[in-house]
Design an enzyme around this catalytic site. Structure first.
Site, PDB file in Angstrom:
ATOM      1  N   GLN A   1       0.853  -1.192   0.000  1.00 11.34           N
ATOM      2  CA  GLN A   1       0.000   0.000   0.000  1.00 11.34           C
ATOM      3  C   GLN A   1       0.888   1.241   0.000  1.00 11.34           C
ATOM      4  O   GLN A   1       1.910   1.260   0.662  1.00 11.34           O
ATOM      5  CB  GLN A   1      -0.913   0.004   1.236  1.00 11.34           C
ATOM      6  CG  GLN A   1      -1.835  -1.203   1.323  1.00 11.34           C
ATOM      7  CD  GLN A   1      -2.743  -1.366   0.113  1.00 11.34           C
ATOM      8  OE1 GLN A   1      -3.304  -0.408  -0.385  1.00 11.34           O
ATOM      9  NE2 GLN A   1      -2.885  -2.597  -0.364  1.00 11.34           N
ATOM     10  N   GLY A   2       0.495   2.261  -0.741  1.00 13.98           N
ATOM     11  CA  GLY A   2       1.256   3.500  -0.755  1.00 13.98           C
ATOM     12  C   GLY A   2       2.236   3.601  -1.905  1.00 13.98           C
ATOM     13  O   GLY A   2       2.976   4.564  -2.004  1.00 13.98           O
ATOM     14  N   CYS A   3       2.254   2.590  -2.772  1.00 15.21           N
ATOM     15  CA  CYS A   3       3.140   2.635  -3.935  1.00 15.21           C
ATOM     16  C   CYS A   3       2.371   3.170  -5.131  1.00 15.21           C
ATOM     17  O   CYS A   3       1.203   2.856  -5.312  1.00 15.21           O
ATOM     18  CB  CYS A   3       3.672   1.237  -4.265  1.00 15.21           C
ATOM     19  SG  CYS A   3       5.135   0.818  -3.343  1.00 15.21           S
ATOM     20  N   GLN A   4       3.064   3.954  -5.940  1.00 16.53           N
ATOM     21  CA  GLN A   4       2.486   4.510  -7.158  1.00 16.53           C
ATOM     22  C   GLN A   4       2.170   3.387  -8.149  1.00 16.53           C
ATOM     23  O   GLN A   4       1.142   3.393  -8.798  1.00 16.53           O
ATOM     24  CB  GLN A   4       3.495   5.490  -7.751  1.00 16.53           C
ATOM     25  CG  GLN A   4       3.077   6.163  -9.009  1.00 16.53           C
ATOM     26  CD  GLN A   4       4.157   7.135  -9.478  1.00 16.53           C
ATOM     27  OE1 GLN A   4       5.103   7.425  -8.773  1.00 16.53           O
ATOM     28  NE2 GLN A   4       4.000   7.635 -10.679  1.00 16.53           N
ATOM     29  N   SER A   5       3.086   2.418  -8.241  1.00 20.25           N
ATOM     30  CA  SER A   5       2.867   1.278  -9.127  1.00 20.25           C
ATOM     31  C   SER A   5       2.524   0.067  -8.273  1.00 20.25           C
ATOM     32  O   SER A   5       2.591   0.122  -7.046  1.00 20.25           O
ATOM     33  CB  SER A   5       4.122   1.022  -9.968  1.00 20.25           C
ATOM     34  OG  SER A   5       5.272   1.142  -9.178  1.00 20.25           O
TER      35      SER A   5
END
Length: 138
Positions: A49-53
């Site tokens: 969670q919290g990743c752009q990809s």
């Protein structure tokens, strides 16, 4: 190798490059050697969670050591998680929990990432530490 020895090795490798374009290319190359996660573990539970990809990380305990596999749908992110897996895979959960991640600042990675990628990096480290915490209590 210990976590500290691996981190020192990575710092040495990054110091060989003069500019960040070369370092980005190196990170992308590292991503190609990533121990890929099995399809069955590419689930919502394993997404960072919290990743752009999209980044999936899976950890299993084998002979008292955590072994990580991962994948990402972005080539740069795949390289970033490959660096983290290289440092933390095949290490004892207690060693992972005690390890610092100062090497990331020493190679200048966080400052050369976009804010969303830098947040993703922090989230990846948190997830790896969460696996270590969960397995250290078993």
């Amino acid at each position: 190798m210990t976590i500290q020895e691996i981190q020192a090795e990575i710092i040495d490798e990054f110091s060989m490059f003069d500019d960040w374009m070369q370092r980005y290319e190196f990170i992308i190359e590292l991503g190609k050697s990533l121990p890929l996660i099995q399809e069955e573990y590419k689930t919502e539970d394993n997404i960072i969670q919290g990743c752009q990809s999209k980044v999936w990380v899976h950890g299993e305990l084998a002979e008292d050591k955590l072994v990580f596999t991962a994948d990402s749908d972005a080539i740069l992110t795949k390289g970033i998680i490959a660096i983290l897996i290289r440092v933390f895979s095949n290490q004892k959960p207690s060693d992972i929990l005690e390890a610092n991640t100062d090497f990331i600042d020493e190679i200048g990675l966080k400052e050369h990432l976009s804010p969303t990628r830098a947040n993703g990096l922090v989230s990846m480290i948190k997830q790896i530490k969460m696996y270590a915490l969960a397995y250290s209590q078993k």
